[in-house]
Design a protein around this motif. Structure first.
Motif, mmCIF file in Angstrom:
data_model
loop_
_atom_site.group_PDB
_atom_site.id
_atom_site.type_symbol
_atom_site.label_atom_id
_atom_site.label_comp_id
_atom_site.label_asym_id
_atom_site.label_seq_id
_atom_site.Cartn_x
_atom_site.Cartn_y
_atom_site.Cartn_z
ATOM 1 N N GLU A 83 33.244 40.962 42.406
ATOM 2 C CA GLU A 83 33.677 40.465 43.701
ATOM 3 C C GLU A 83 35.183 40.556 43.875
ATOM 4 O O GLU A 83 35.680 40.602 45.007
ATOM 5 C CB GLU A 83 33.192 39.021 43.883
ATOM 6 C CG GLU A 83 31.660 38.943 43.955
ATOM 7 C CD GLU A 83 31.136 37.533 43.970
ATOM 8 O OE1 GLU A 83 31.927 36.605 43.705
ATOM 9 O OE2 GLU A 83 29.946 37.344 44.246
ATOM 10 N N THR A 289 32.376 33.359 56.373
ATOM 11 C CA THR A 289 32.632 34.599 55.647
ATOM 12 C C THR A 289 32.243 34.442 54.187
ATOM 13 O O THR A 289 32.111 33.318 53.685
ATOM 14 C CB THR A 289 34.126 34.980 55.739
ATOM 15 O OG1 THR A 289 34.346 36.220 55.072
ATOM 16 C CG2 THR A 289 34.997 33.908 55.097
ATOM 17 N N THR A 290 32.053 35.563 53.504
ATOM 18 C CA THR A 290 31.695 35.527 52.086
ATOM 19 C C THR A 290 32.903 35.724 51.177
ATOM 20 O O THR A 290 32.775 35.610 49.966
ATOM 21 C CB THR A 290 30.664 36.625 51.769
ATOM 22 O OG1 THR A 290 31.211 37.901 52.131
ATOM 23 C CG2 THR A 290 29.373 36.383 52.532
ATOM 24 N N SER A 291 34.078 36.036 51.753
ATOM 25 C CA SER A 291 35.268 36.259 50.927
ATOM 26 C C SER A 291 36.461 35.523 51.509
ATOM 27 O O SER A 291 36.755 35.640 52.702
ATOM 28 C CB SER A 291 35.584 37.757 50.811
ATOM 29 O OG SER A 291 35.972 38.291 52.058
ATOM 30 N N VAL A 292 37.134 34.745 50.655
ATOM 31 C CA VAL A 292 38.287 33.936 51.061
ATOM 32 C C VAL A 292 39.416 34.158 50.071
ATOM 33 O O VAL A 292 39.179 34.209 48.859
ATOM 34 C CB VAL A 292 37.927 32.434 51.109
ATOM 35 C CG1 VAL A 292 39.152 31.590 51.453
ATOM 36 C CG2 VAL A 292 36.801 32.177 52.108
ATOM 37 N N ALA A 306 36.389 25.761 50.364
ATOM 38 C CA ALA A 306 35.906 27.047 50.876
ATOM 39 C C ALA A 306 34.772 27.586 50.013
ATOM 40 O O ALA A 306 33.795 28.152 50.520
ATOM 41 C CB ALA A 306 37.058 28.051 50.934
ATOM 42 N N SER A 309 31.021 26.543 50.516
ATOM 43 C CA SER A 309 30.203 27.188 51.550
ATOM 44 C C SER A 309 29.483 28.410 51.007
ATOM 45 O O SER A 309 28.705 29.043 51.731
ATOM 46 C CB SER A 309 31.089 27.597 52.729
ATOM 47 O OG SER A 309 31.999 28.625 52.342
ATOM 48 N N ALA A 311 31.221 31.076 49.654
ATOM 49 C CA ALA A 311 32.134 32.214 49.657
ATOM 50 C C ALA A 311 32.751 32.407 48.278
ATOM 51 O O ALA A 311 32.898 31.462 47.492
ATOM 52 C CB ALA A 311 33.237 31.993 50.690
ATOM 53 N N SER A 312 33.108 33.654 47.966
ATOM 54 C CA SER A 312 33.903 33.942 46.771
ATOM 55 C C SER A 312 35.367 33.733 47.135
ATOM 56 O O SER A 312 35.852 34.332 48.094
ATOM 57 C CB SER A 312 33.678 35.381 46.313
ATOM 58 O OG SER A 312 32.343 35.567 45.910
ATOM 59 N N VAL A 313 36.058 32.893 46.369
ATOM 60 C CA VAL A 313 37.408 32.485 46.737
ATOM 61 C C VAL A 313 38.403 32.915 45.670
ATOM 62 O O VAL A 313 38.282 32.537 44.500
ATOM 63 C CB VAL A 313 37.487 30.956 46.936
ATOM 64 C CG1 VAL A 313 38.903 30.548 47.358
ATOM 65 C CG2 VAL A 313 36.474 30.502 47.975
ATOM 66 N N ASN A 337 32.142 30.988 41.616
ATOM 67 C CA ASN A 337 32.656 31.841 42.686
ATOM 68 C C ASN A 337 34.130 31.588 43.004
ATOM 69 O O ASN A 337 34.572 31.723 44.140
ATOM 70 C CB ASN A 337 31.819 31.682 43.963
ATOM 71 C CG ASN A 337 31.723 30.236 44.428
ATOM 72 O OD1 ASN A 337 31.966 29.308 43.667
ATOM 73 N ND2 ASN A 337 31.361 30.043 45.686
ATOM 74 N N GLY A 369 37.769 38.079 54.209
ATOM 75 C CA GLY A 369 37.175 37.647 55.469
ATOM 76 C C GLY A 369 37.963 36.505 56.083
ATOM 77 O O GLY A 369 38.093 36.410 57.309
#
Length: 462
Positions: A83, A289-292, A306, A309, A311-313, A337, A369
């Protein structure tokens, strides 16, 4: 990871056994004919299954060999997709230490299956699903009894030397890995380490004496084959045990860095901080979104909001102590994540290596995202004298959406920064902030944080 260009990755060229390429947005690894027999041995030996089961090696699926971009392909692997890709010079002390121990654990399991790591590069390790894993399936070769471990020098240069310098001299010396992509020269590390490190048997043997041996045999014409019989299996096991013990005993206290003890709550009342948490939760959900990327993420309080939720952060901060505390909490809680890294936005990691292609610039590993910039703009605008226009352009390149906090000039933290400057900032106003960012983003929502004059904004890049 950014989709980037299709085809062979320019930085994947060193290993004659195969290379990584991209097709239809996914990453694949071609296995070359020269590695066919060894690859078959790896898969038959049970080592691959053992490492994957213990989450020490990235899993892969077999793909159509016809996908290989070069005719030498005997197999094509589709590994579990990463990711986010980070590099050793972006890791905190605990991240580098965990990666070192993972490498040694892989080597010991490989020996138990009649194989050995043919290299020990830190670049073969990535943080995946919350833990460091080996990502190079082609790093193995048959173990040859009596021969030394070919990855020993590389392990010392990529892991032990920088860890020792960070632990005994200065945490910032870990950034030397950015200058030395092949690992820190052992003579450099030995020269920088304090004399007392010679009293530690592991550091004496693996760094100081190892460095002298390198200098002594620098012009030697000895080959690896000439060393046959010099390293029995018992001695090799003892070497690995010594390396592991030496790495485990290295420690560093992150409390001494400027922002590690500052925390995310220092500038807020309890009511303000609770309201900020509520608003960030709502904004992150609205962004969907799935990416932060959380830039200026400190110890990761809002990164975790974040991440909750799903998302991958990527939690980015320039303070090694804050990032280390973030990673330690992640490792202890089993979070899967979150990706903490050390990076300075005023000088982000550049493209490096051969033809500037082996290491991808941080700014090219996006866009995310959602980009989060909380309690950060005043540091960049006032502390680094960076105008809003430059910030807006930069942020628009890093994220499709932006969750940003504006700290007004009368806020105690902004006042503190302003008093340390020898000139005024008449342009640092909320009105100018909104007008400037409105040229690069569409402002979708804005809320004042309760019990403060700070404002949060959710914006979409245009």
């Amino acid at each position: 990871m950014s989709d980037g260009a299709e085809g062979r990755l320019p930085g994947s060229f060193r290993d004659p056994a195969g290379f990584v390429f991209r097709r239809d947005g996914s990453f694949f690894r071609q296995v070359n004919r020269s590695y066919q027999a060894t690859f078959a041995t790896l898969m038959r030996s049970g080592l691959y299954a053992t490492l994957v089961d213990r989450e020490l090696l990235i899993a892969h699926e077999d793909a159509d060999p016809g996908l290989g971009p070069e005719p030498d392909a005997v197999a094509v692997l589709r590994p579990e997709q990463l990711e986010f890709v980070s590099y050793p010079f972006e890791w905190s002390f605990s991240q580098l230490k965990a990666s070192a121990l993972t490498t040694l654990r892989v080597q010991r399991l490989a020996l138990a299956h009649g194989l050995s790591l043919k290299d020990a590069s830190a670049y073969n390790v990535q943080l995946h699903r919350g833990r460091p894993v080996l990502i190079d399936t082609l790093s193995f070769e048959p173990y040859e009894p009596g021969l030394p471990w070919v990855g020993y020098r590389q392990f010392c240069q990529h892991f032990l030397a920088p860890l020792a310098l960070m632990a005994f001299r200065d945490i910032r010396l870990g950034t030397l890995l950015q200058r030395h992509l092949d690992g820190l020269p052992l003579d450099l590390a030995a020269g920088l380490l304090p004399w007392r490190t010679r009293l530690r048997p592991g550091l004496l043997m693996h760094l100081h004496l190892h460095s002298r041996a390198q200098a002594r045999y620098a012009d030697s014409d000895r080959t690896r084959a000439s060393l046959a019989g010099r390293m029995s299996r018992r001695r090799l096991d003892a070497l690995l045990e010594s390396l592991e013990s030496t790495v485990r005993r290295l420690s560093w206290n992150p409390a001494g860095t400027p922002w590690a003890s500052y925390g995310d709550q220092s500038s807020y009342s309890d009511a303000a901080f609770a309201d900020k948490e509520r608003l960030v939760t709502e904004y992150a959900a609205q962004a969907a979104t799935t990416s932060v990327w959380d830039i200026g993420g400190n110890v990761g309080v809002f990164s975790r909001i974040a991440a909750a939720s799903g998302a991958s952060v990527v939690s980015i901060d320039s303070d090694s102590g804050a990032v280390d505390l973030n990673y330690r909490q992640m490792a202890e809680s089993g979070e899967r994540n979150l990706f903490p890294i050390v990076a300075d936005l005023t000088s982000p990691s550049p493209a490096l290596g051969w033809d500037n292609c082996e290491v991808t610039a941080l700014t090219e590993r996006g866009p995310a995202g959602l980009l989060m910039a909380l309690a950060l703009v005043h540091h960049l605008a006032i502390g680094n004298n960076t105008r809003f226009e430059r910030l807006a352009q930069f942020f628009a390149k890093l994220g499709r959406r932006l969750l940003i906090e504006f700290v007004p000039p009368d806020d105690p933290m902004a006042v503190r920064l302003l008093t340390m400057r020898n000139h005024t900032f008449p342009w640092y106003t909320q009105q100018e902030f909104e007008a400037t960012f409105d040229r690069w983003f569409q402002i979708q929502r804005s809320d004042r944080i309760a019990d403060s004059n700070r404002h949060l904004y959710l914006m979409r890049a245009m």
